[in-house]
Scaffold this motif. Structure first.
Motif, mmCIF file in Angstrom:
data_model
loop_
_atom_site.group_PDB
_atom_site.id
_atom_site.type_symbol
_atom_site.label_atom_id
_atom_site.label_comp_id
_atom_site.label_asym_id
_atom_site.label_seq_id
_atom_site.Cartn_x
_atom_site.Cartn_y
_atom_site.Cartn_z
ATOM 1 N N GLU A 168 48.505 -69.456 -79.168
ATOM 2 C CA GLU A 168 48.608 -69.986 -77.850
ATOM 3 C C GLU A 168 49.118 -71.198 -77.755
ATOM 4 N N ASP A 169 49.433 -71.832 -78.928
ATOM 5 C CA ASP A 169 49.823 -73.324 -79.139
ATOM 6 C C ASP A 169 51.324 -73.282 -78.886
ATOM 7 N N ILE A 170 51.956 -73.992 -77.757
ATOM 8 C CA ILE A 170 52.979 -73.900 -77.098
ATOM 9 C C ILE A 170 53.941 -74.474 -77.955
ATOM 10 N N GLN A 171 53.529 -75.711 -78.743
ATOM 11 C CA GLN A 171 54.472 -76.229 -79.618
ATOM 12 C C GLN A 171 54.903 -75.412 -80.775
ATOM 13 N N GLN A 172 53.840 -74.623 -81.254
ATOM 14 C CA GLN A 172 53.989 -73.890 -82.449
ATOM 15 C C GLN A 172 54.978 -72.672 -81.971
ATOM 16 N N GLN A 173 54.904 -72.188 -80.702
ATOM 17 C CA GLN A 173 55.838 -71.050 -80.107
ATOM 18 C C GLN A 173 57.198 -71.698 -80.148
ATOM 19 N N HIS A 174 57.355 -73.033 -79.773
ATOM 20 C CA HIS A 174 58.775 -73.582 -79.531
ATOM 21 C C HIS A 174 59.379 -73.884 -81.325
ATOM 22 N N GLN A 175 58.455 -74.123 -82.066
ATOM 23 C CA GLN A 175 58.989 -74.474 -83.485
ATOM 24 C C GLN A 175 59.568 -73.362 -84.062
ATOM 25 N N ALA A 176 58.730 -72.061 -83.889
ATOM 26 C CA ALA A 176 59.052 -70.769 -84.507
ATOM 27 C C ALA A 176 60.496 -70.212 -83.751
ATOM 28 N N PHE A 177 60.638 -70.574 -82.563
ATOM 29 C CA PHE A 177 61.998 -69.822 -81.895
ATOM 30 C C PHE A 177 63.077 -70.768 -82.217
ATOM 31 N N LYS A 178 62.566 -72.298 -82.181
ATOM 32 C CA LYS A 178 63.781 -72.912 -82.558
ATOM 33 C C LYS A 178 64.373 -72.746 -84.113
ATOM 34 N N ALA A 179 63.389 -72.389 -85.058
ATOM 35 C CA ALA A 179 63.887 -72.082 -86.329
ATOM 36 C C ALA A 179 64.705 -70.858 -86.392
ATOM 37 N N VAL A 180 64.418 -69.807 -85.423
ATOM 38 C CA VAL A 180 65.381 -68.735 -85.281
ATOM 39 C C VAL A 180 67.018 -68.900 -84.631
ATOM 40 N N ALA A 181 66.542 -69.915 -83.788
ATOM 41 C CA ALA A 181 67.896 -70.448 -83.293
ATOM 42 C C ALA A 181 68.758 -71.041 -84.217
ATOM 43 N N THR A 182 68.086 -72.222 -85.085
ATOM 44 C CA THR A 182 68.646 -72.754 -86.078
ATOM 45 C C THR A 182 69.428 -71.886 -87.231
ATOM 46 N N LEU A 183 68.716 -70.891 -87.669
ATOM 47 C CA LEU A 183 69.183 -70.016 -88.509
ATOM 48 C C LEU A 183 70.577 -69.236 -88.029
ATOM 49 N N ALA A 184 70.598 -68.989 -86.906
ATOM 50 C CA ALA A 184 71.614 -68.241 -86.084
ATOM 51 C C ALA A 184 72.880 -69.070 -86.252
ATOM 52 N N ASP A 185 72.486 -70.194 -85.644
ATOM 53 C CA ASP A 185 73.548 -71.294 -85.909
ATOM 54 C C ASP A 185 74.201 -71.384 -87.086
ATOM 55 N N GLN A 186 73.406 -71.402 -88.066
ATOM 56 C CA GLN A 186 73.867 -71.647 -89.559
ATOM 57 C C GLN A 186 74.677 -70.632 -89.968
ATOM 58 N N LEU A 187 74.187 -69.387 -89.585
ATOM 59 C CA LEU A 187 74.928 -68.009 -89.802
ATOM 60 C C LEU A 187 76.456 -68.187 -89.370
ATOM 61 N N ASN A 188 76.296 -68.478 -88.021
ATOM 62 C CA ASN A 188 77.643 -68.465 -87.249
ATOM 63 C C ASN A 188 78.435 -69.654 -88.118
ATOM 64 N N GLN A 189 77.909 -70.696 -88.557
ATOM 65 C CA GLN A 189 78.873 -71.740 -89.291
ATOM 66 C C GLN A 189 79.442 -71.126 -90.377
ATOM 67 N N GLN A 190 78.684 -70.241 -90.945
ATOM 68 C CA GLN A 190 79.204 -69.508 -92.161
ATOM 69 C C GLN A 190 80.118 -68.261 -91.738
ATOM 70 N N GLY A 191 80.633 -68.221 -90.543
ATOM 71 C CA GLY A 191 81.493 -67.234 -90.399
ATOM 72 C C GLY A 191 81.061 -65.884 -89.618
ATOM 73 N N LEU A 192 79.778 -65.730 -89.270
ATOM 74 C CA LEU A 192 79.286 -64.669 -88.629
ATOM 75 C C LEU A 192 79.501 -64.789 -87.056
ATOM 76 N N SER A 193 79.539 -63.764 -86.320
ATOM 77 C CA SER A 193 79.556 -64.155 -84.925
ATOM 78 C C SER A 193 78.553 -63.567 -84.280
ATOM 79 N N LEU A 194 77.311 -64.179 -84.116
ATOM 80 C CA LEU A 194 76.201 -63.574 -83.639
ATOM 81 C C LEU A 194 76.000 -64.086 -82.175
ATOM 82 N N ASP A 195 76.018 -63.116 -81.200
ATOM 83 C CA ASP A 195 75.752 -63.614 -79.736
ATOM 84 C C ASP A 195 74.320 -63.297 -79.253
ATOM 85 N N THR A 196 73.465 -62.981 -79.927
ATOM 86 C CA THR A 196 71.997 -62.334 -79.487
ATOM 87 C C THR A 196 70.847 -63.215 -80.243
ATOM 88 N N LEU A 197 69.802 -63.466 -79.484
ATOM 89 C CA LEU A 197 68.737 -63.929 -80.087
ATOM 90 C C LEU A 197 67.558 -63.222 -79.158
#
Ligand SMILES: *Cc1c(COP(=O)(O)O)cnc(C)c1O
Length: 230
Positions: A168-197
């Motif tokens: 229920e900790d909103i900060q923690q929710q943000h942290q986890a989702f931000k980590a997913v979004a950052t990982l997707a960005d990193q993958l896209n920088q490595q040549g993947l083309s992800l459009d879905t989170l």
């Protein structure tokens, strides 16, 4: 208006509000109705009230409902744990699988995807922060796995899916989702083309949309609480 139609209206308006608050276009977030434990009539009602994408966790349960709803152009998403012996039927009857976390499963889905169907849309499930969960690949394995899955001919690797540990900790929710979004960005920088989170459920929609979710998987907020599994 029926109860389901009323709830759909509420959830859609919540999603719109969260999009506005984050300066996002509301069309950038897809609402996937999670219909596990719900019967075909409830799904039909939700479809008639405007929802077209439904998510199921268990193959057998899904198949019964798919048969009863064959007259509706529903887009079916498989979101539950997937064992090797179920891949053929999943490849034959779903448009999306969100829960791929191993190459072996991805290979089978690609081999078993019928020729006459478009590529099966895939999200790589990542275990972003939940040490108790056995589902999802480790974040450090996501790049190599994604690269291999992207090469499979009958799959379209669309993005990442995550189910952060419930809090229920909103900060923690943000942290986890931000980590997913950052990982997707990193993958896209490595040549993947992800459009879905694929992230965000009934209790953490707001944080998920703020961090860039493009597909929220919502059950309880649409259909009410589920009966506990026997
Ligand atoms: C059940 C389920 C959901 C929906 O959860 P609610 O809290 O009912 O909105 C979303 N994603 C997955 C993978 C699920 O199993």
């Amino acid at each position: 208006m029926s109860i389901i139609a009323e709830k759909i209206k509420q959830v859609v308006s919540q999603i719109n509000d969260y999009c506005n608050q984050n300066k996002r276009d509301s069309s950038s977030v897809t609402l996937l109705a999670v219909s596990k434990t719900r019967n075909a009539d409830e799904i039909r009602e939700a479809f008639q009230a405007g929802l077209h994408c439904f998510g199921e966790n268990y193959l057998q349960e899904a198949q019964t409902k798919m048969e009863a709803l064959i007259d509706l152009p529903i887009e079916w998403h498989f979101i539950g744990p997937l064992q090797s012996n179920k891949t053929r039927q999943v490849a034959e009857s779903f448009a999306w699988v969100h829960s791929v976390d191993r190459l072996k499963i991805a290979k089978r889905l690609s081999e078993q995807r019928p020729e006459h169907l478009p590529p099966l849309n895939i999200c790589l499930q990542v275990n972003i922060d939940d040490e108790h969960s056995k589902s999802g690949c480790r974040p450090e394995d996501a790049l190599s796995l994604a690269k291999e899955i992207a090469l499979l001919p009958n799959l379209a690797l669309r993005g990442l899916m995550a189910i952060p540990s419930p809090t229920e900790d909103i900060q923690q929710q943000h942290q986890a989702f931000k980590a997913v979004a950052t990982l997707a960005d990193q993958l896209n920088q490595q040549g993947l083309s992800l459009d879905t989170l694929s992230m965000g459920m009934s209790s953490d929609l707001s944080a998920a949309i703020a961090e860039g979710s493009t597909l929220v998987r919502v059950g309880t907020a649409l259909f009410g609480p589920r009966a506990p599994k026997p």
